[in-house]
Design an enzyme around this catalytic site. Structure first.
Site, mmCIF file in Angstrom:
data_model
loop_
_atom_site.group_PDB
_atom_site.id
_atom_site.type_symbol
_atom_site.label_atom_id
_atom_site.label_comp_id
_atom_site.label_asym_id
_atom_site.label_seq_id
_atom_site.Cartn_x
_atom_site.Cartn_y
_atom_site.Cartn_z
ATOM 1 N N ILE B 138 15.948 9.268 18.442
ATOM 2 C CA ILE B 138 16.818 9.943 17.475
ATOM 3 C C ILE B 138 17.449 11.176 18.102
ATOM 4 C CG2 ILE B 138 15.473 9.158 15.482
ATOM 5 C CD1 ILE B 138 14.532 12.178 15.275
ATOM 6 N N ASP B 139 16.849 11.682 19.197
ATOM 7 C CA ASP B 139 17.343 12.931 19.801
ATOM 8 C C ASP B 139 18.642 12.731 20.574
ATOM 9 O OD1 ASP B 139 15.029 14.163 18.816
ATOM 10 O OD2 ASP B 139 13.895 13.631 20.612
ATOM 11 N N GLY B 186 15.494 17.118 16.965
ATOM 12 C CA GLY B 186 16.359 17.040 18.149
ATOM 13 C C GLY B 186 15.689 17.545 19.423
ATOM 14 N N GLU B 242 15.605 22.333 15.504
ATOM 15 C CA GLU B 242 14.252 22.861 15.684
ATOM 16 C C GLU B 242 14.082 23.587 17.021
ATOM 17 O OE1 GLU B 242 11.462 19.559 15.686
ATOM 18 O OE2 GLU B 242 12.602 18.443 17.168
ATOM 19 N N TYR B 292 10.054 14.204 9.025
ATOM 20 C CA TYR B 292 10.048 12.741 9.123
ATOM 21 C C TYR B 292 11.017 12.075 8.152
ATOM 22 C CZ TYR B 292 5.778 12.906 12.023
ATOM 23 O OH TYR B 292 4.866 13.117 13.012
#
Lengths: 414, 414
Positions: B138-139, B186, B242, B292
């Protein structure tokens, strides 16, 4: 000449409050003999105090359809409790100036109180006003109605999110995060948190523990339950209502320590619980605070909720046309399987400033789950999907820039 | 007799990682002359070390369809970095025992390193193994691929959530919350946070400020920008990655103060920023940590992302059948309007343990927004809706209880 109507949004907004607005406006247009223009106060009752009114005759049918598909408060809402006689008098003065004979106020328990006060003042002054409260609150804590528009969609969002995040935690728990905490809204009641229990279809599925304001949290019991759940299922998913308290009646969120500035952390319940569990059980924890995401999630609205939000708006107009003021529209559950419902009404006096807690028979014996009765109550409220239109991969929500009518009265100085 | 294949999921899971699994399994079934059975290691590489293998021949076409519609890691994933020669040797021993000639590893940068090591060890030992990495994160920080499966869906979730929450804040800002902060994932890069910029269709729409790890946060500049935004638009929506750091290179999340136990708050970036802004600007703040929820949100998956997740799985099998091991499948962007893409491949050696930061030309001059080039890059990745089937108002996700093959080897003691 028929008198005009005024609609206003009040308190925390919901994914479907604009659908109620669309219901009021569309229904009012069906009764030109009773209702003249429909005005909306910008930013709720503040727009009445400041005489900032929007004439909804500019709204096309396309606008009304888009209102039904757009979350938030399209006309602006507010948190403002009427405190003084001067404010009440001002409201009546503005109503007189704009020939307002119908007042549709779309809000929760606090707003019902405002609606009642305005109604009583008008009656005392001999001013012909029909004030009707259109219910709305994600917290589902309004009494005398089976449920409140806004709640079903938030319940659907929270249950969906828990089911999804639960699958994530489950897949990583062998070597990584074992505990996941989702903090949800609901103020002093556990309706939203409890509804997340729908995510579990069978024994052992998340959420494993639901923390409700209706059940004081004993930290020792909680920690034992977390350890037991991890031992049994390999992981533990917790849904915590923002309003949960410890056995001394203190909000757990206030126990969440101070931030870098020495302030008590607001909404810091989830990180507090994560710290507690990490310290005492040693499990890696993740946590999420859904906050406004849950309250604005029109993309996953409940079709039932949307239909009811529209219906309460339309019903308010029907009450008005029938000359019934000082009332709140209600939703009545007629049957459960299949789910059937109808619209009713109750006098505002029995609603204002009341909170309806989660019934004891909805809470499992251990205090951490929900009963079959709760499931029967919640299930139909999240039923059906009502996705908004999408453009370029994102929901195509409306954003309106309202033109404010020129004021008739001097500026209000509270 | 053709050799068998082994597939495993690694690292943080995504809304569409199971779609890649389905792609691998379905494609492998098309090549019975090359590939025998397809096993899956339970909980990623841990399942290889512990010889916990699942035989996917039990999966029906209905199961494969449901895998494509289910978030999380259906077979279990793990965070485990191979550290010792003994572990590598064990992996090879298990591969030999199960006649594994094809290793499909579905992960991010760390996992690519594992895949490479296993590939090199097999080659050095003269064991015939084709190791192919199926990208997933997902990053979006994998190099040599236009994007990574999983990212597009998370980007769509975050942009949708910001657009929705932005409407909520906007409607209440006159009398209540003026600043809303959404903390997103991220790791060390700002891809997810930056993609949230798609939510804004025109000047002044949320998100107003995006905080990226690629741009050091100067708190004075940030506070001035918040004040300026509130003055201009009445409210301010911030998306914070984050991994953002201050000008000394310290993670802002670590500056977030201690919890009740004296521990540094993990993921406490959003509450930290809320405290900072409340203290210095006096604005009422709300904040959300999606955690999440964003990573598991299959209900709002991108159709593009889903198609690519399936395609990289299928392409890995094609590479294997063509005898090309030691590779990572990539996604290549061929055209932007209309968006067209194809599948490619790069040697694993150039991928492993690399992170691709957000390019400088994607970041607006003030460091708080994204450029037109970024929008052109992100837009097609969130395009299209691919909702899962719903039952009883909730996504009907699959949950499988796997039966593990009886082991051939002695228990592994690391």
């Amino acid at each position: 000449m028929p008198m005009n109507a005024l609609y206003a949004q009040s308190g925390g907004v919901t994914p479907v409050i604009n659908a109620s607005a669309a219901g009021v406006i569309a229904a009012a247009r069906m009764h030109p003999n009773h209702i003249g223009r429909v005005y909306v106060a910008k930013n709720g009752i503040l727009g009445v105090l400041h005489e900032e009114l929007i004439d909804t005759s500019v709204l096309t049918n396309t606008d009304l359809a888009q209102l039904k598909a757009t979350p938030g408060g399209a006309f602006g809402s507010c948190r403002h409790k009427i405190k003084t006689e001067a404010e009440l008098a001002r409201i009546l003065a503005v109503f007189k100036a704009w020939d307002i004979g119908y007042f549709f106020y779309n809000g929760g328990g606090d707003s019902a109180d405002t609606c009642l006060k305005v109604s009583e003042l008008a009656e005392a002054a001999g001013y012909p006003l029909l004030a009707i409260h259109v219910p709305k609150t994600i917290d589902n804590d309004l009494p005398h109605t089976d449920n409140s528009p806004g709640f079903g969609s938030v319940a659907k969002y929270v249950a969906t999110s828990v089911r999804e995040a639960g699958l994530d935690v489950r897949s990583m728990a062998a070597s990584s995060t074992k505990v996941f905490i989702l903090e949800v809204m609901g103020r002093h009641t556990g309706w939203i948190a409890a509804a997340s229990g729908l995510a579990a279809r069978s024994e052992g599925e998340p959420p494993h523990l639901i923390l409700l304001p209706e059940v004081a949290v004993d930290e020792g019991r909680l920690l034992a339950a977390v350890e037991n759940t991890v031992m049994r299922y390999g992981y533990c998913v917790i849904v915590a209502a923002e309003g949960v308290k410890d056995t001394h009646g203190t909000f757990l969120s206030e126990a969440g320590g101070k931030d870098a500035f020495g302030h008590v952390q607001l909404g810091g319940l989830a990180p507090y619980l994560a710290g507690l569990i990490k310290t005492h059980c040693g499990f890696k924890c993740h946590w999420s605070v859904a906050d406004y995401l849950q309250r604005a999630a029109r993309h996953t609205a409940s079709a039932t909720d949307l239909a009811q939000a529209i219906a309460v708006g339309e019903a308010a107009v029907k009450l008005a046309v029938a000359g019934q003021g000082g009332m709140m529209v209600t939703i009545e559950r007629l049957g459960e399987v299949p789910y059937t419902w109808d619209i009713g009404a109750v006098p505002l006096g029995v609603v204002a400033n009341c909170e309806k807690p989660l019934p004891a028979e909805f809470i499992a014996a251990d205090g951490f789950g929900i009963t079959a009765a709760a499931r029967r109550y919640f299930a139909p409220l999240i039923a059906g999907e009502a996705p908004p239109p999408y453009i370029d991969g994102l929901p195509d929500y409306g954003t309106w820039v309202w033109s404010i009518e020129a004021p008739c009265l001097p500026i209000f100085k509270p």
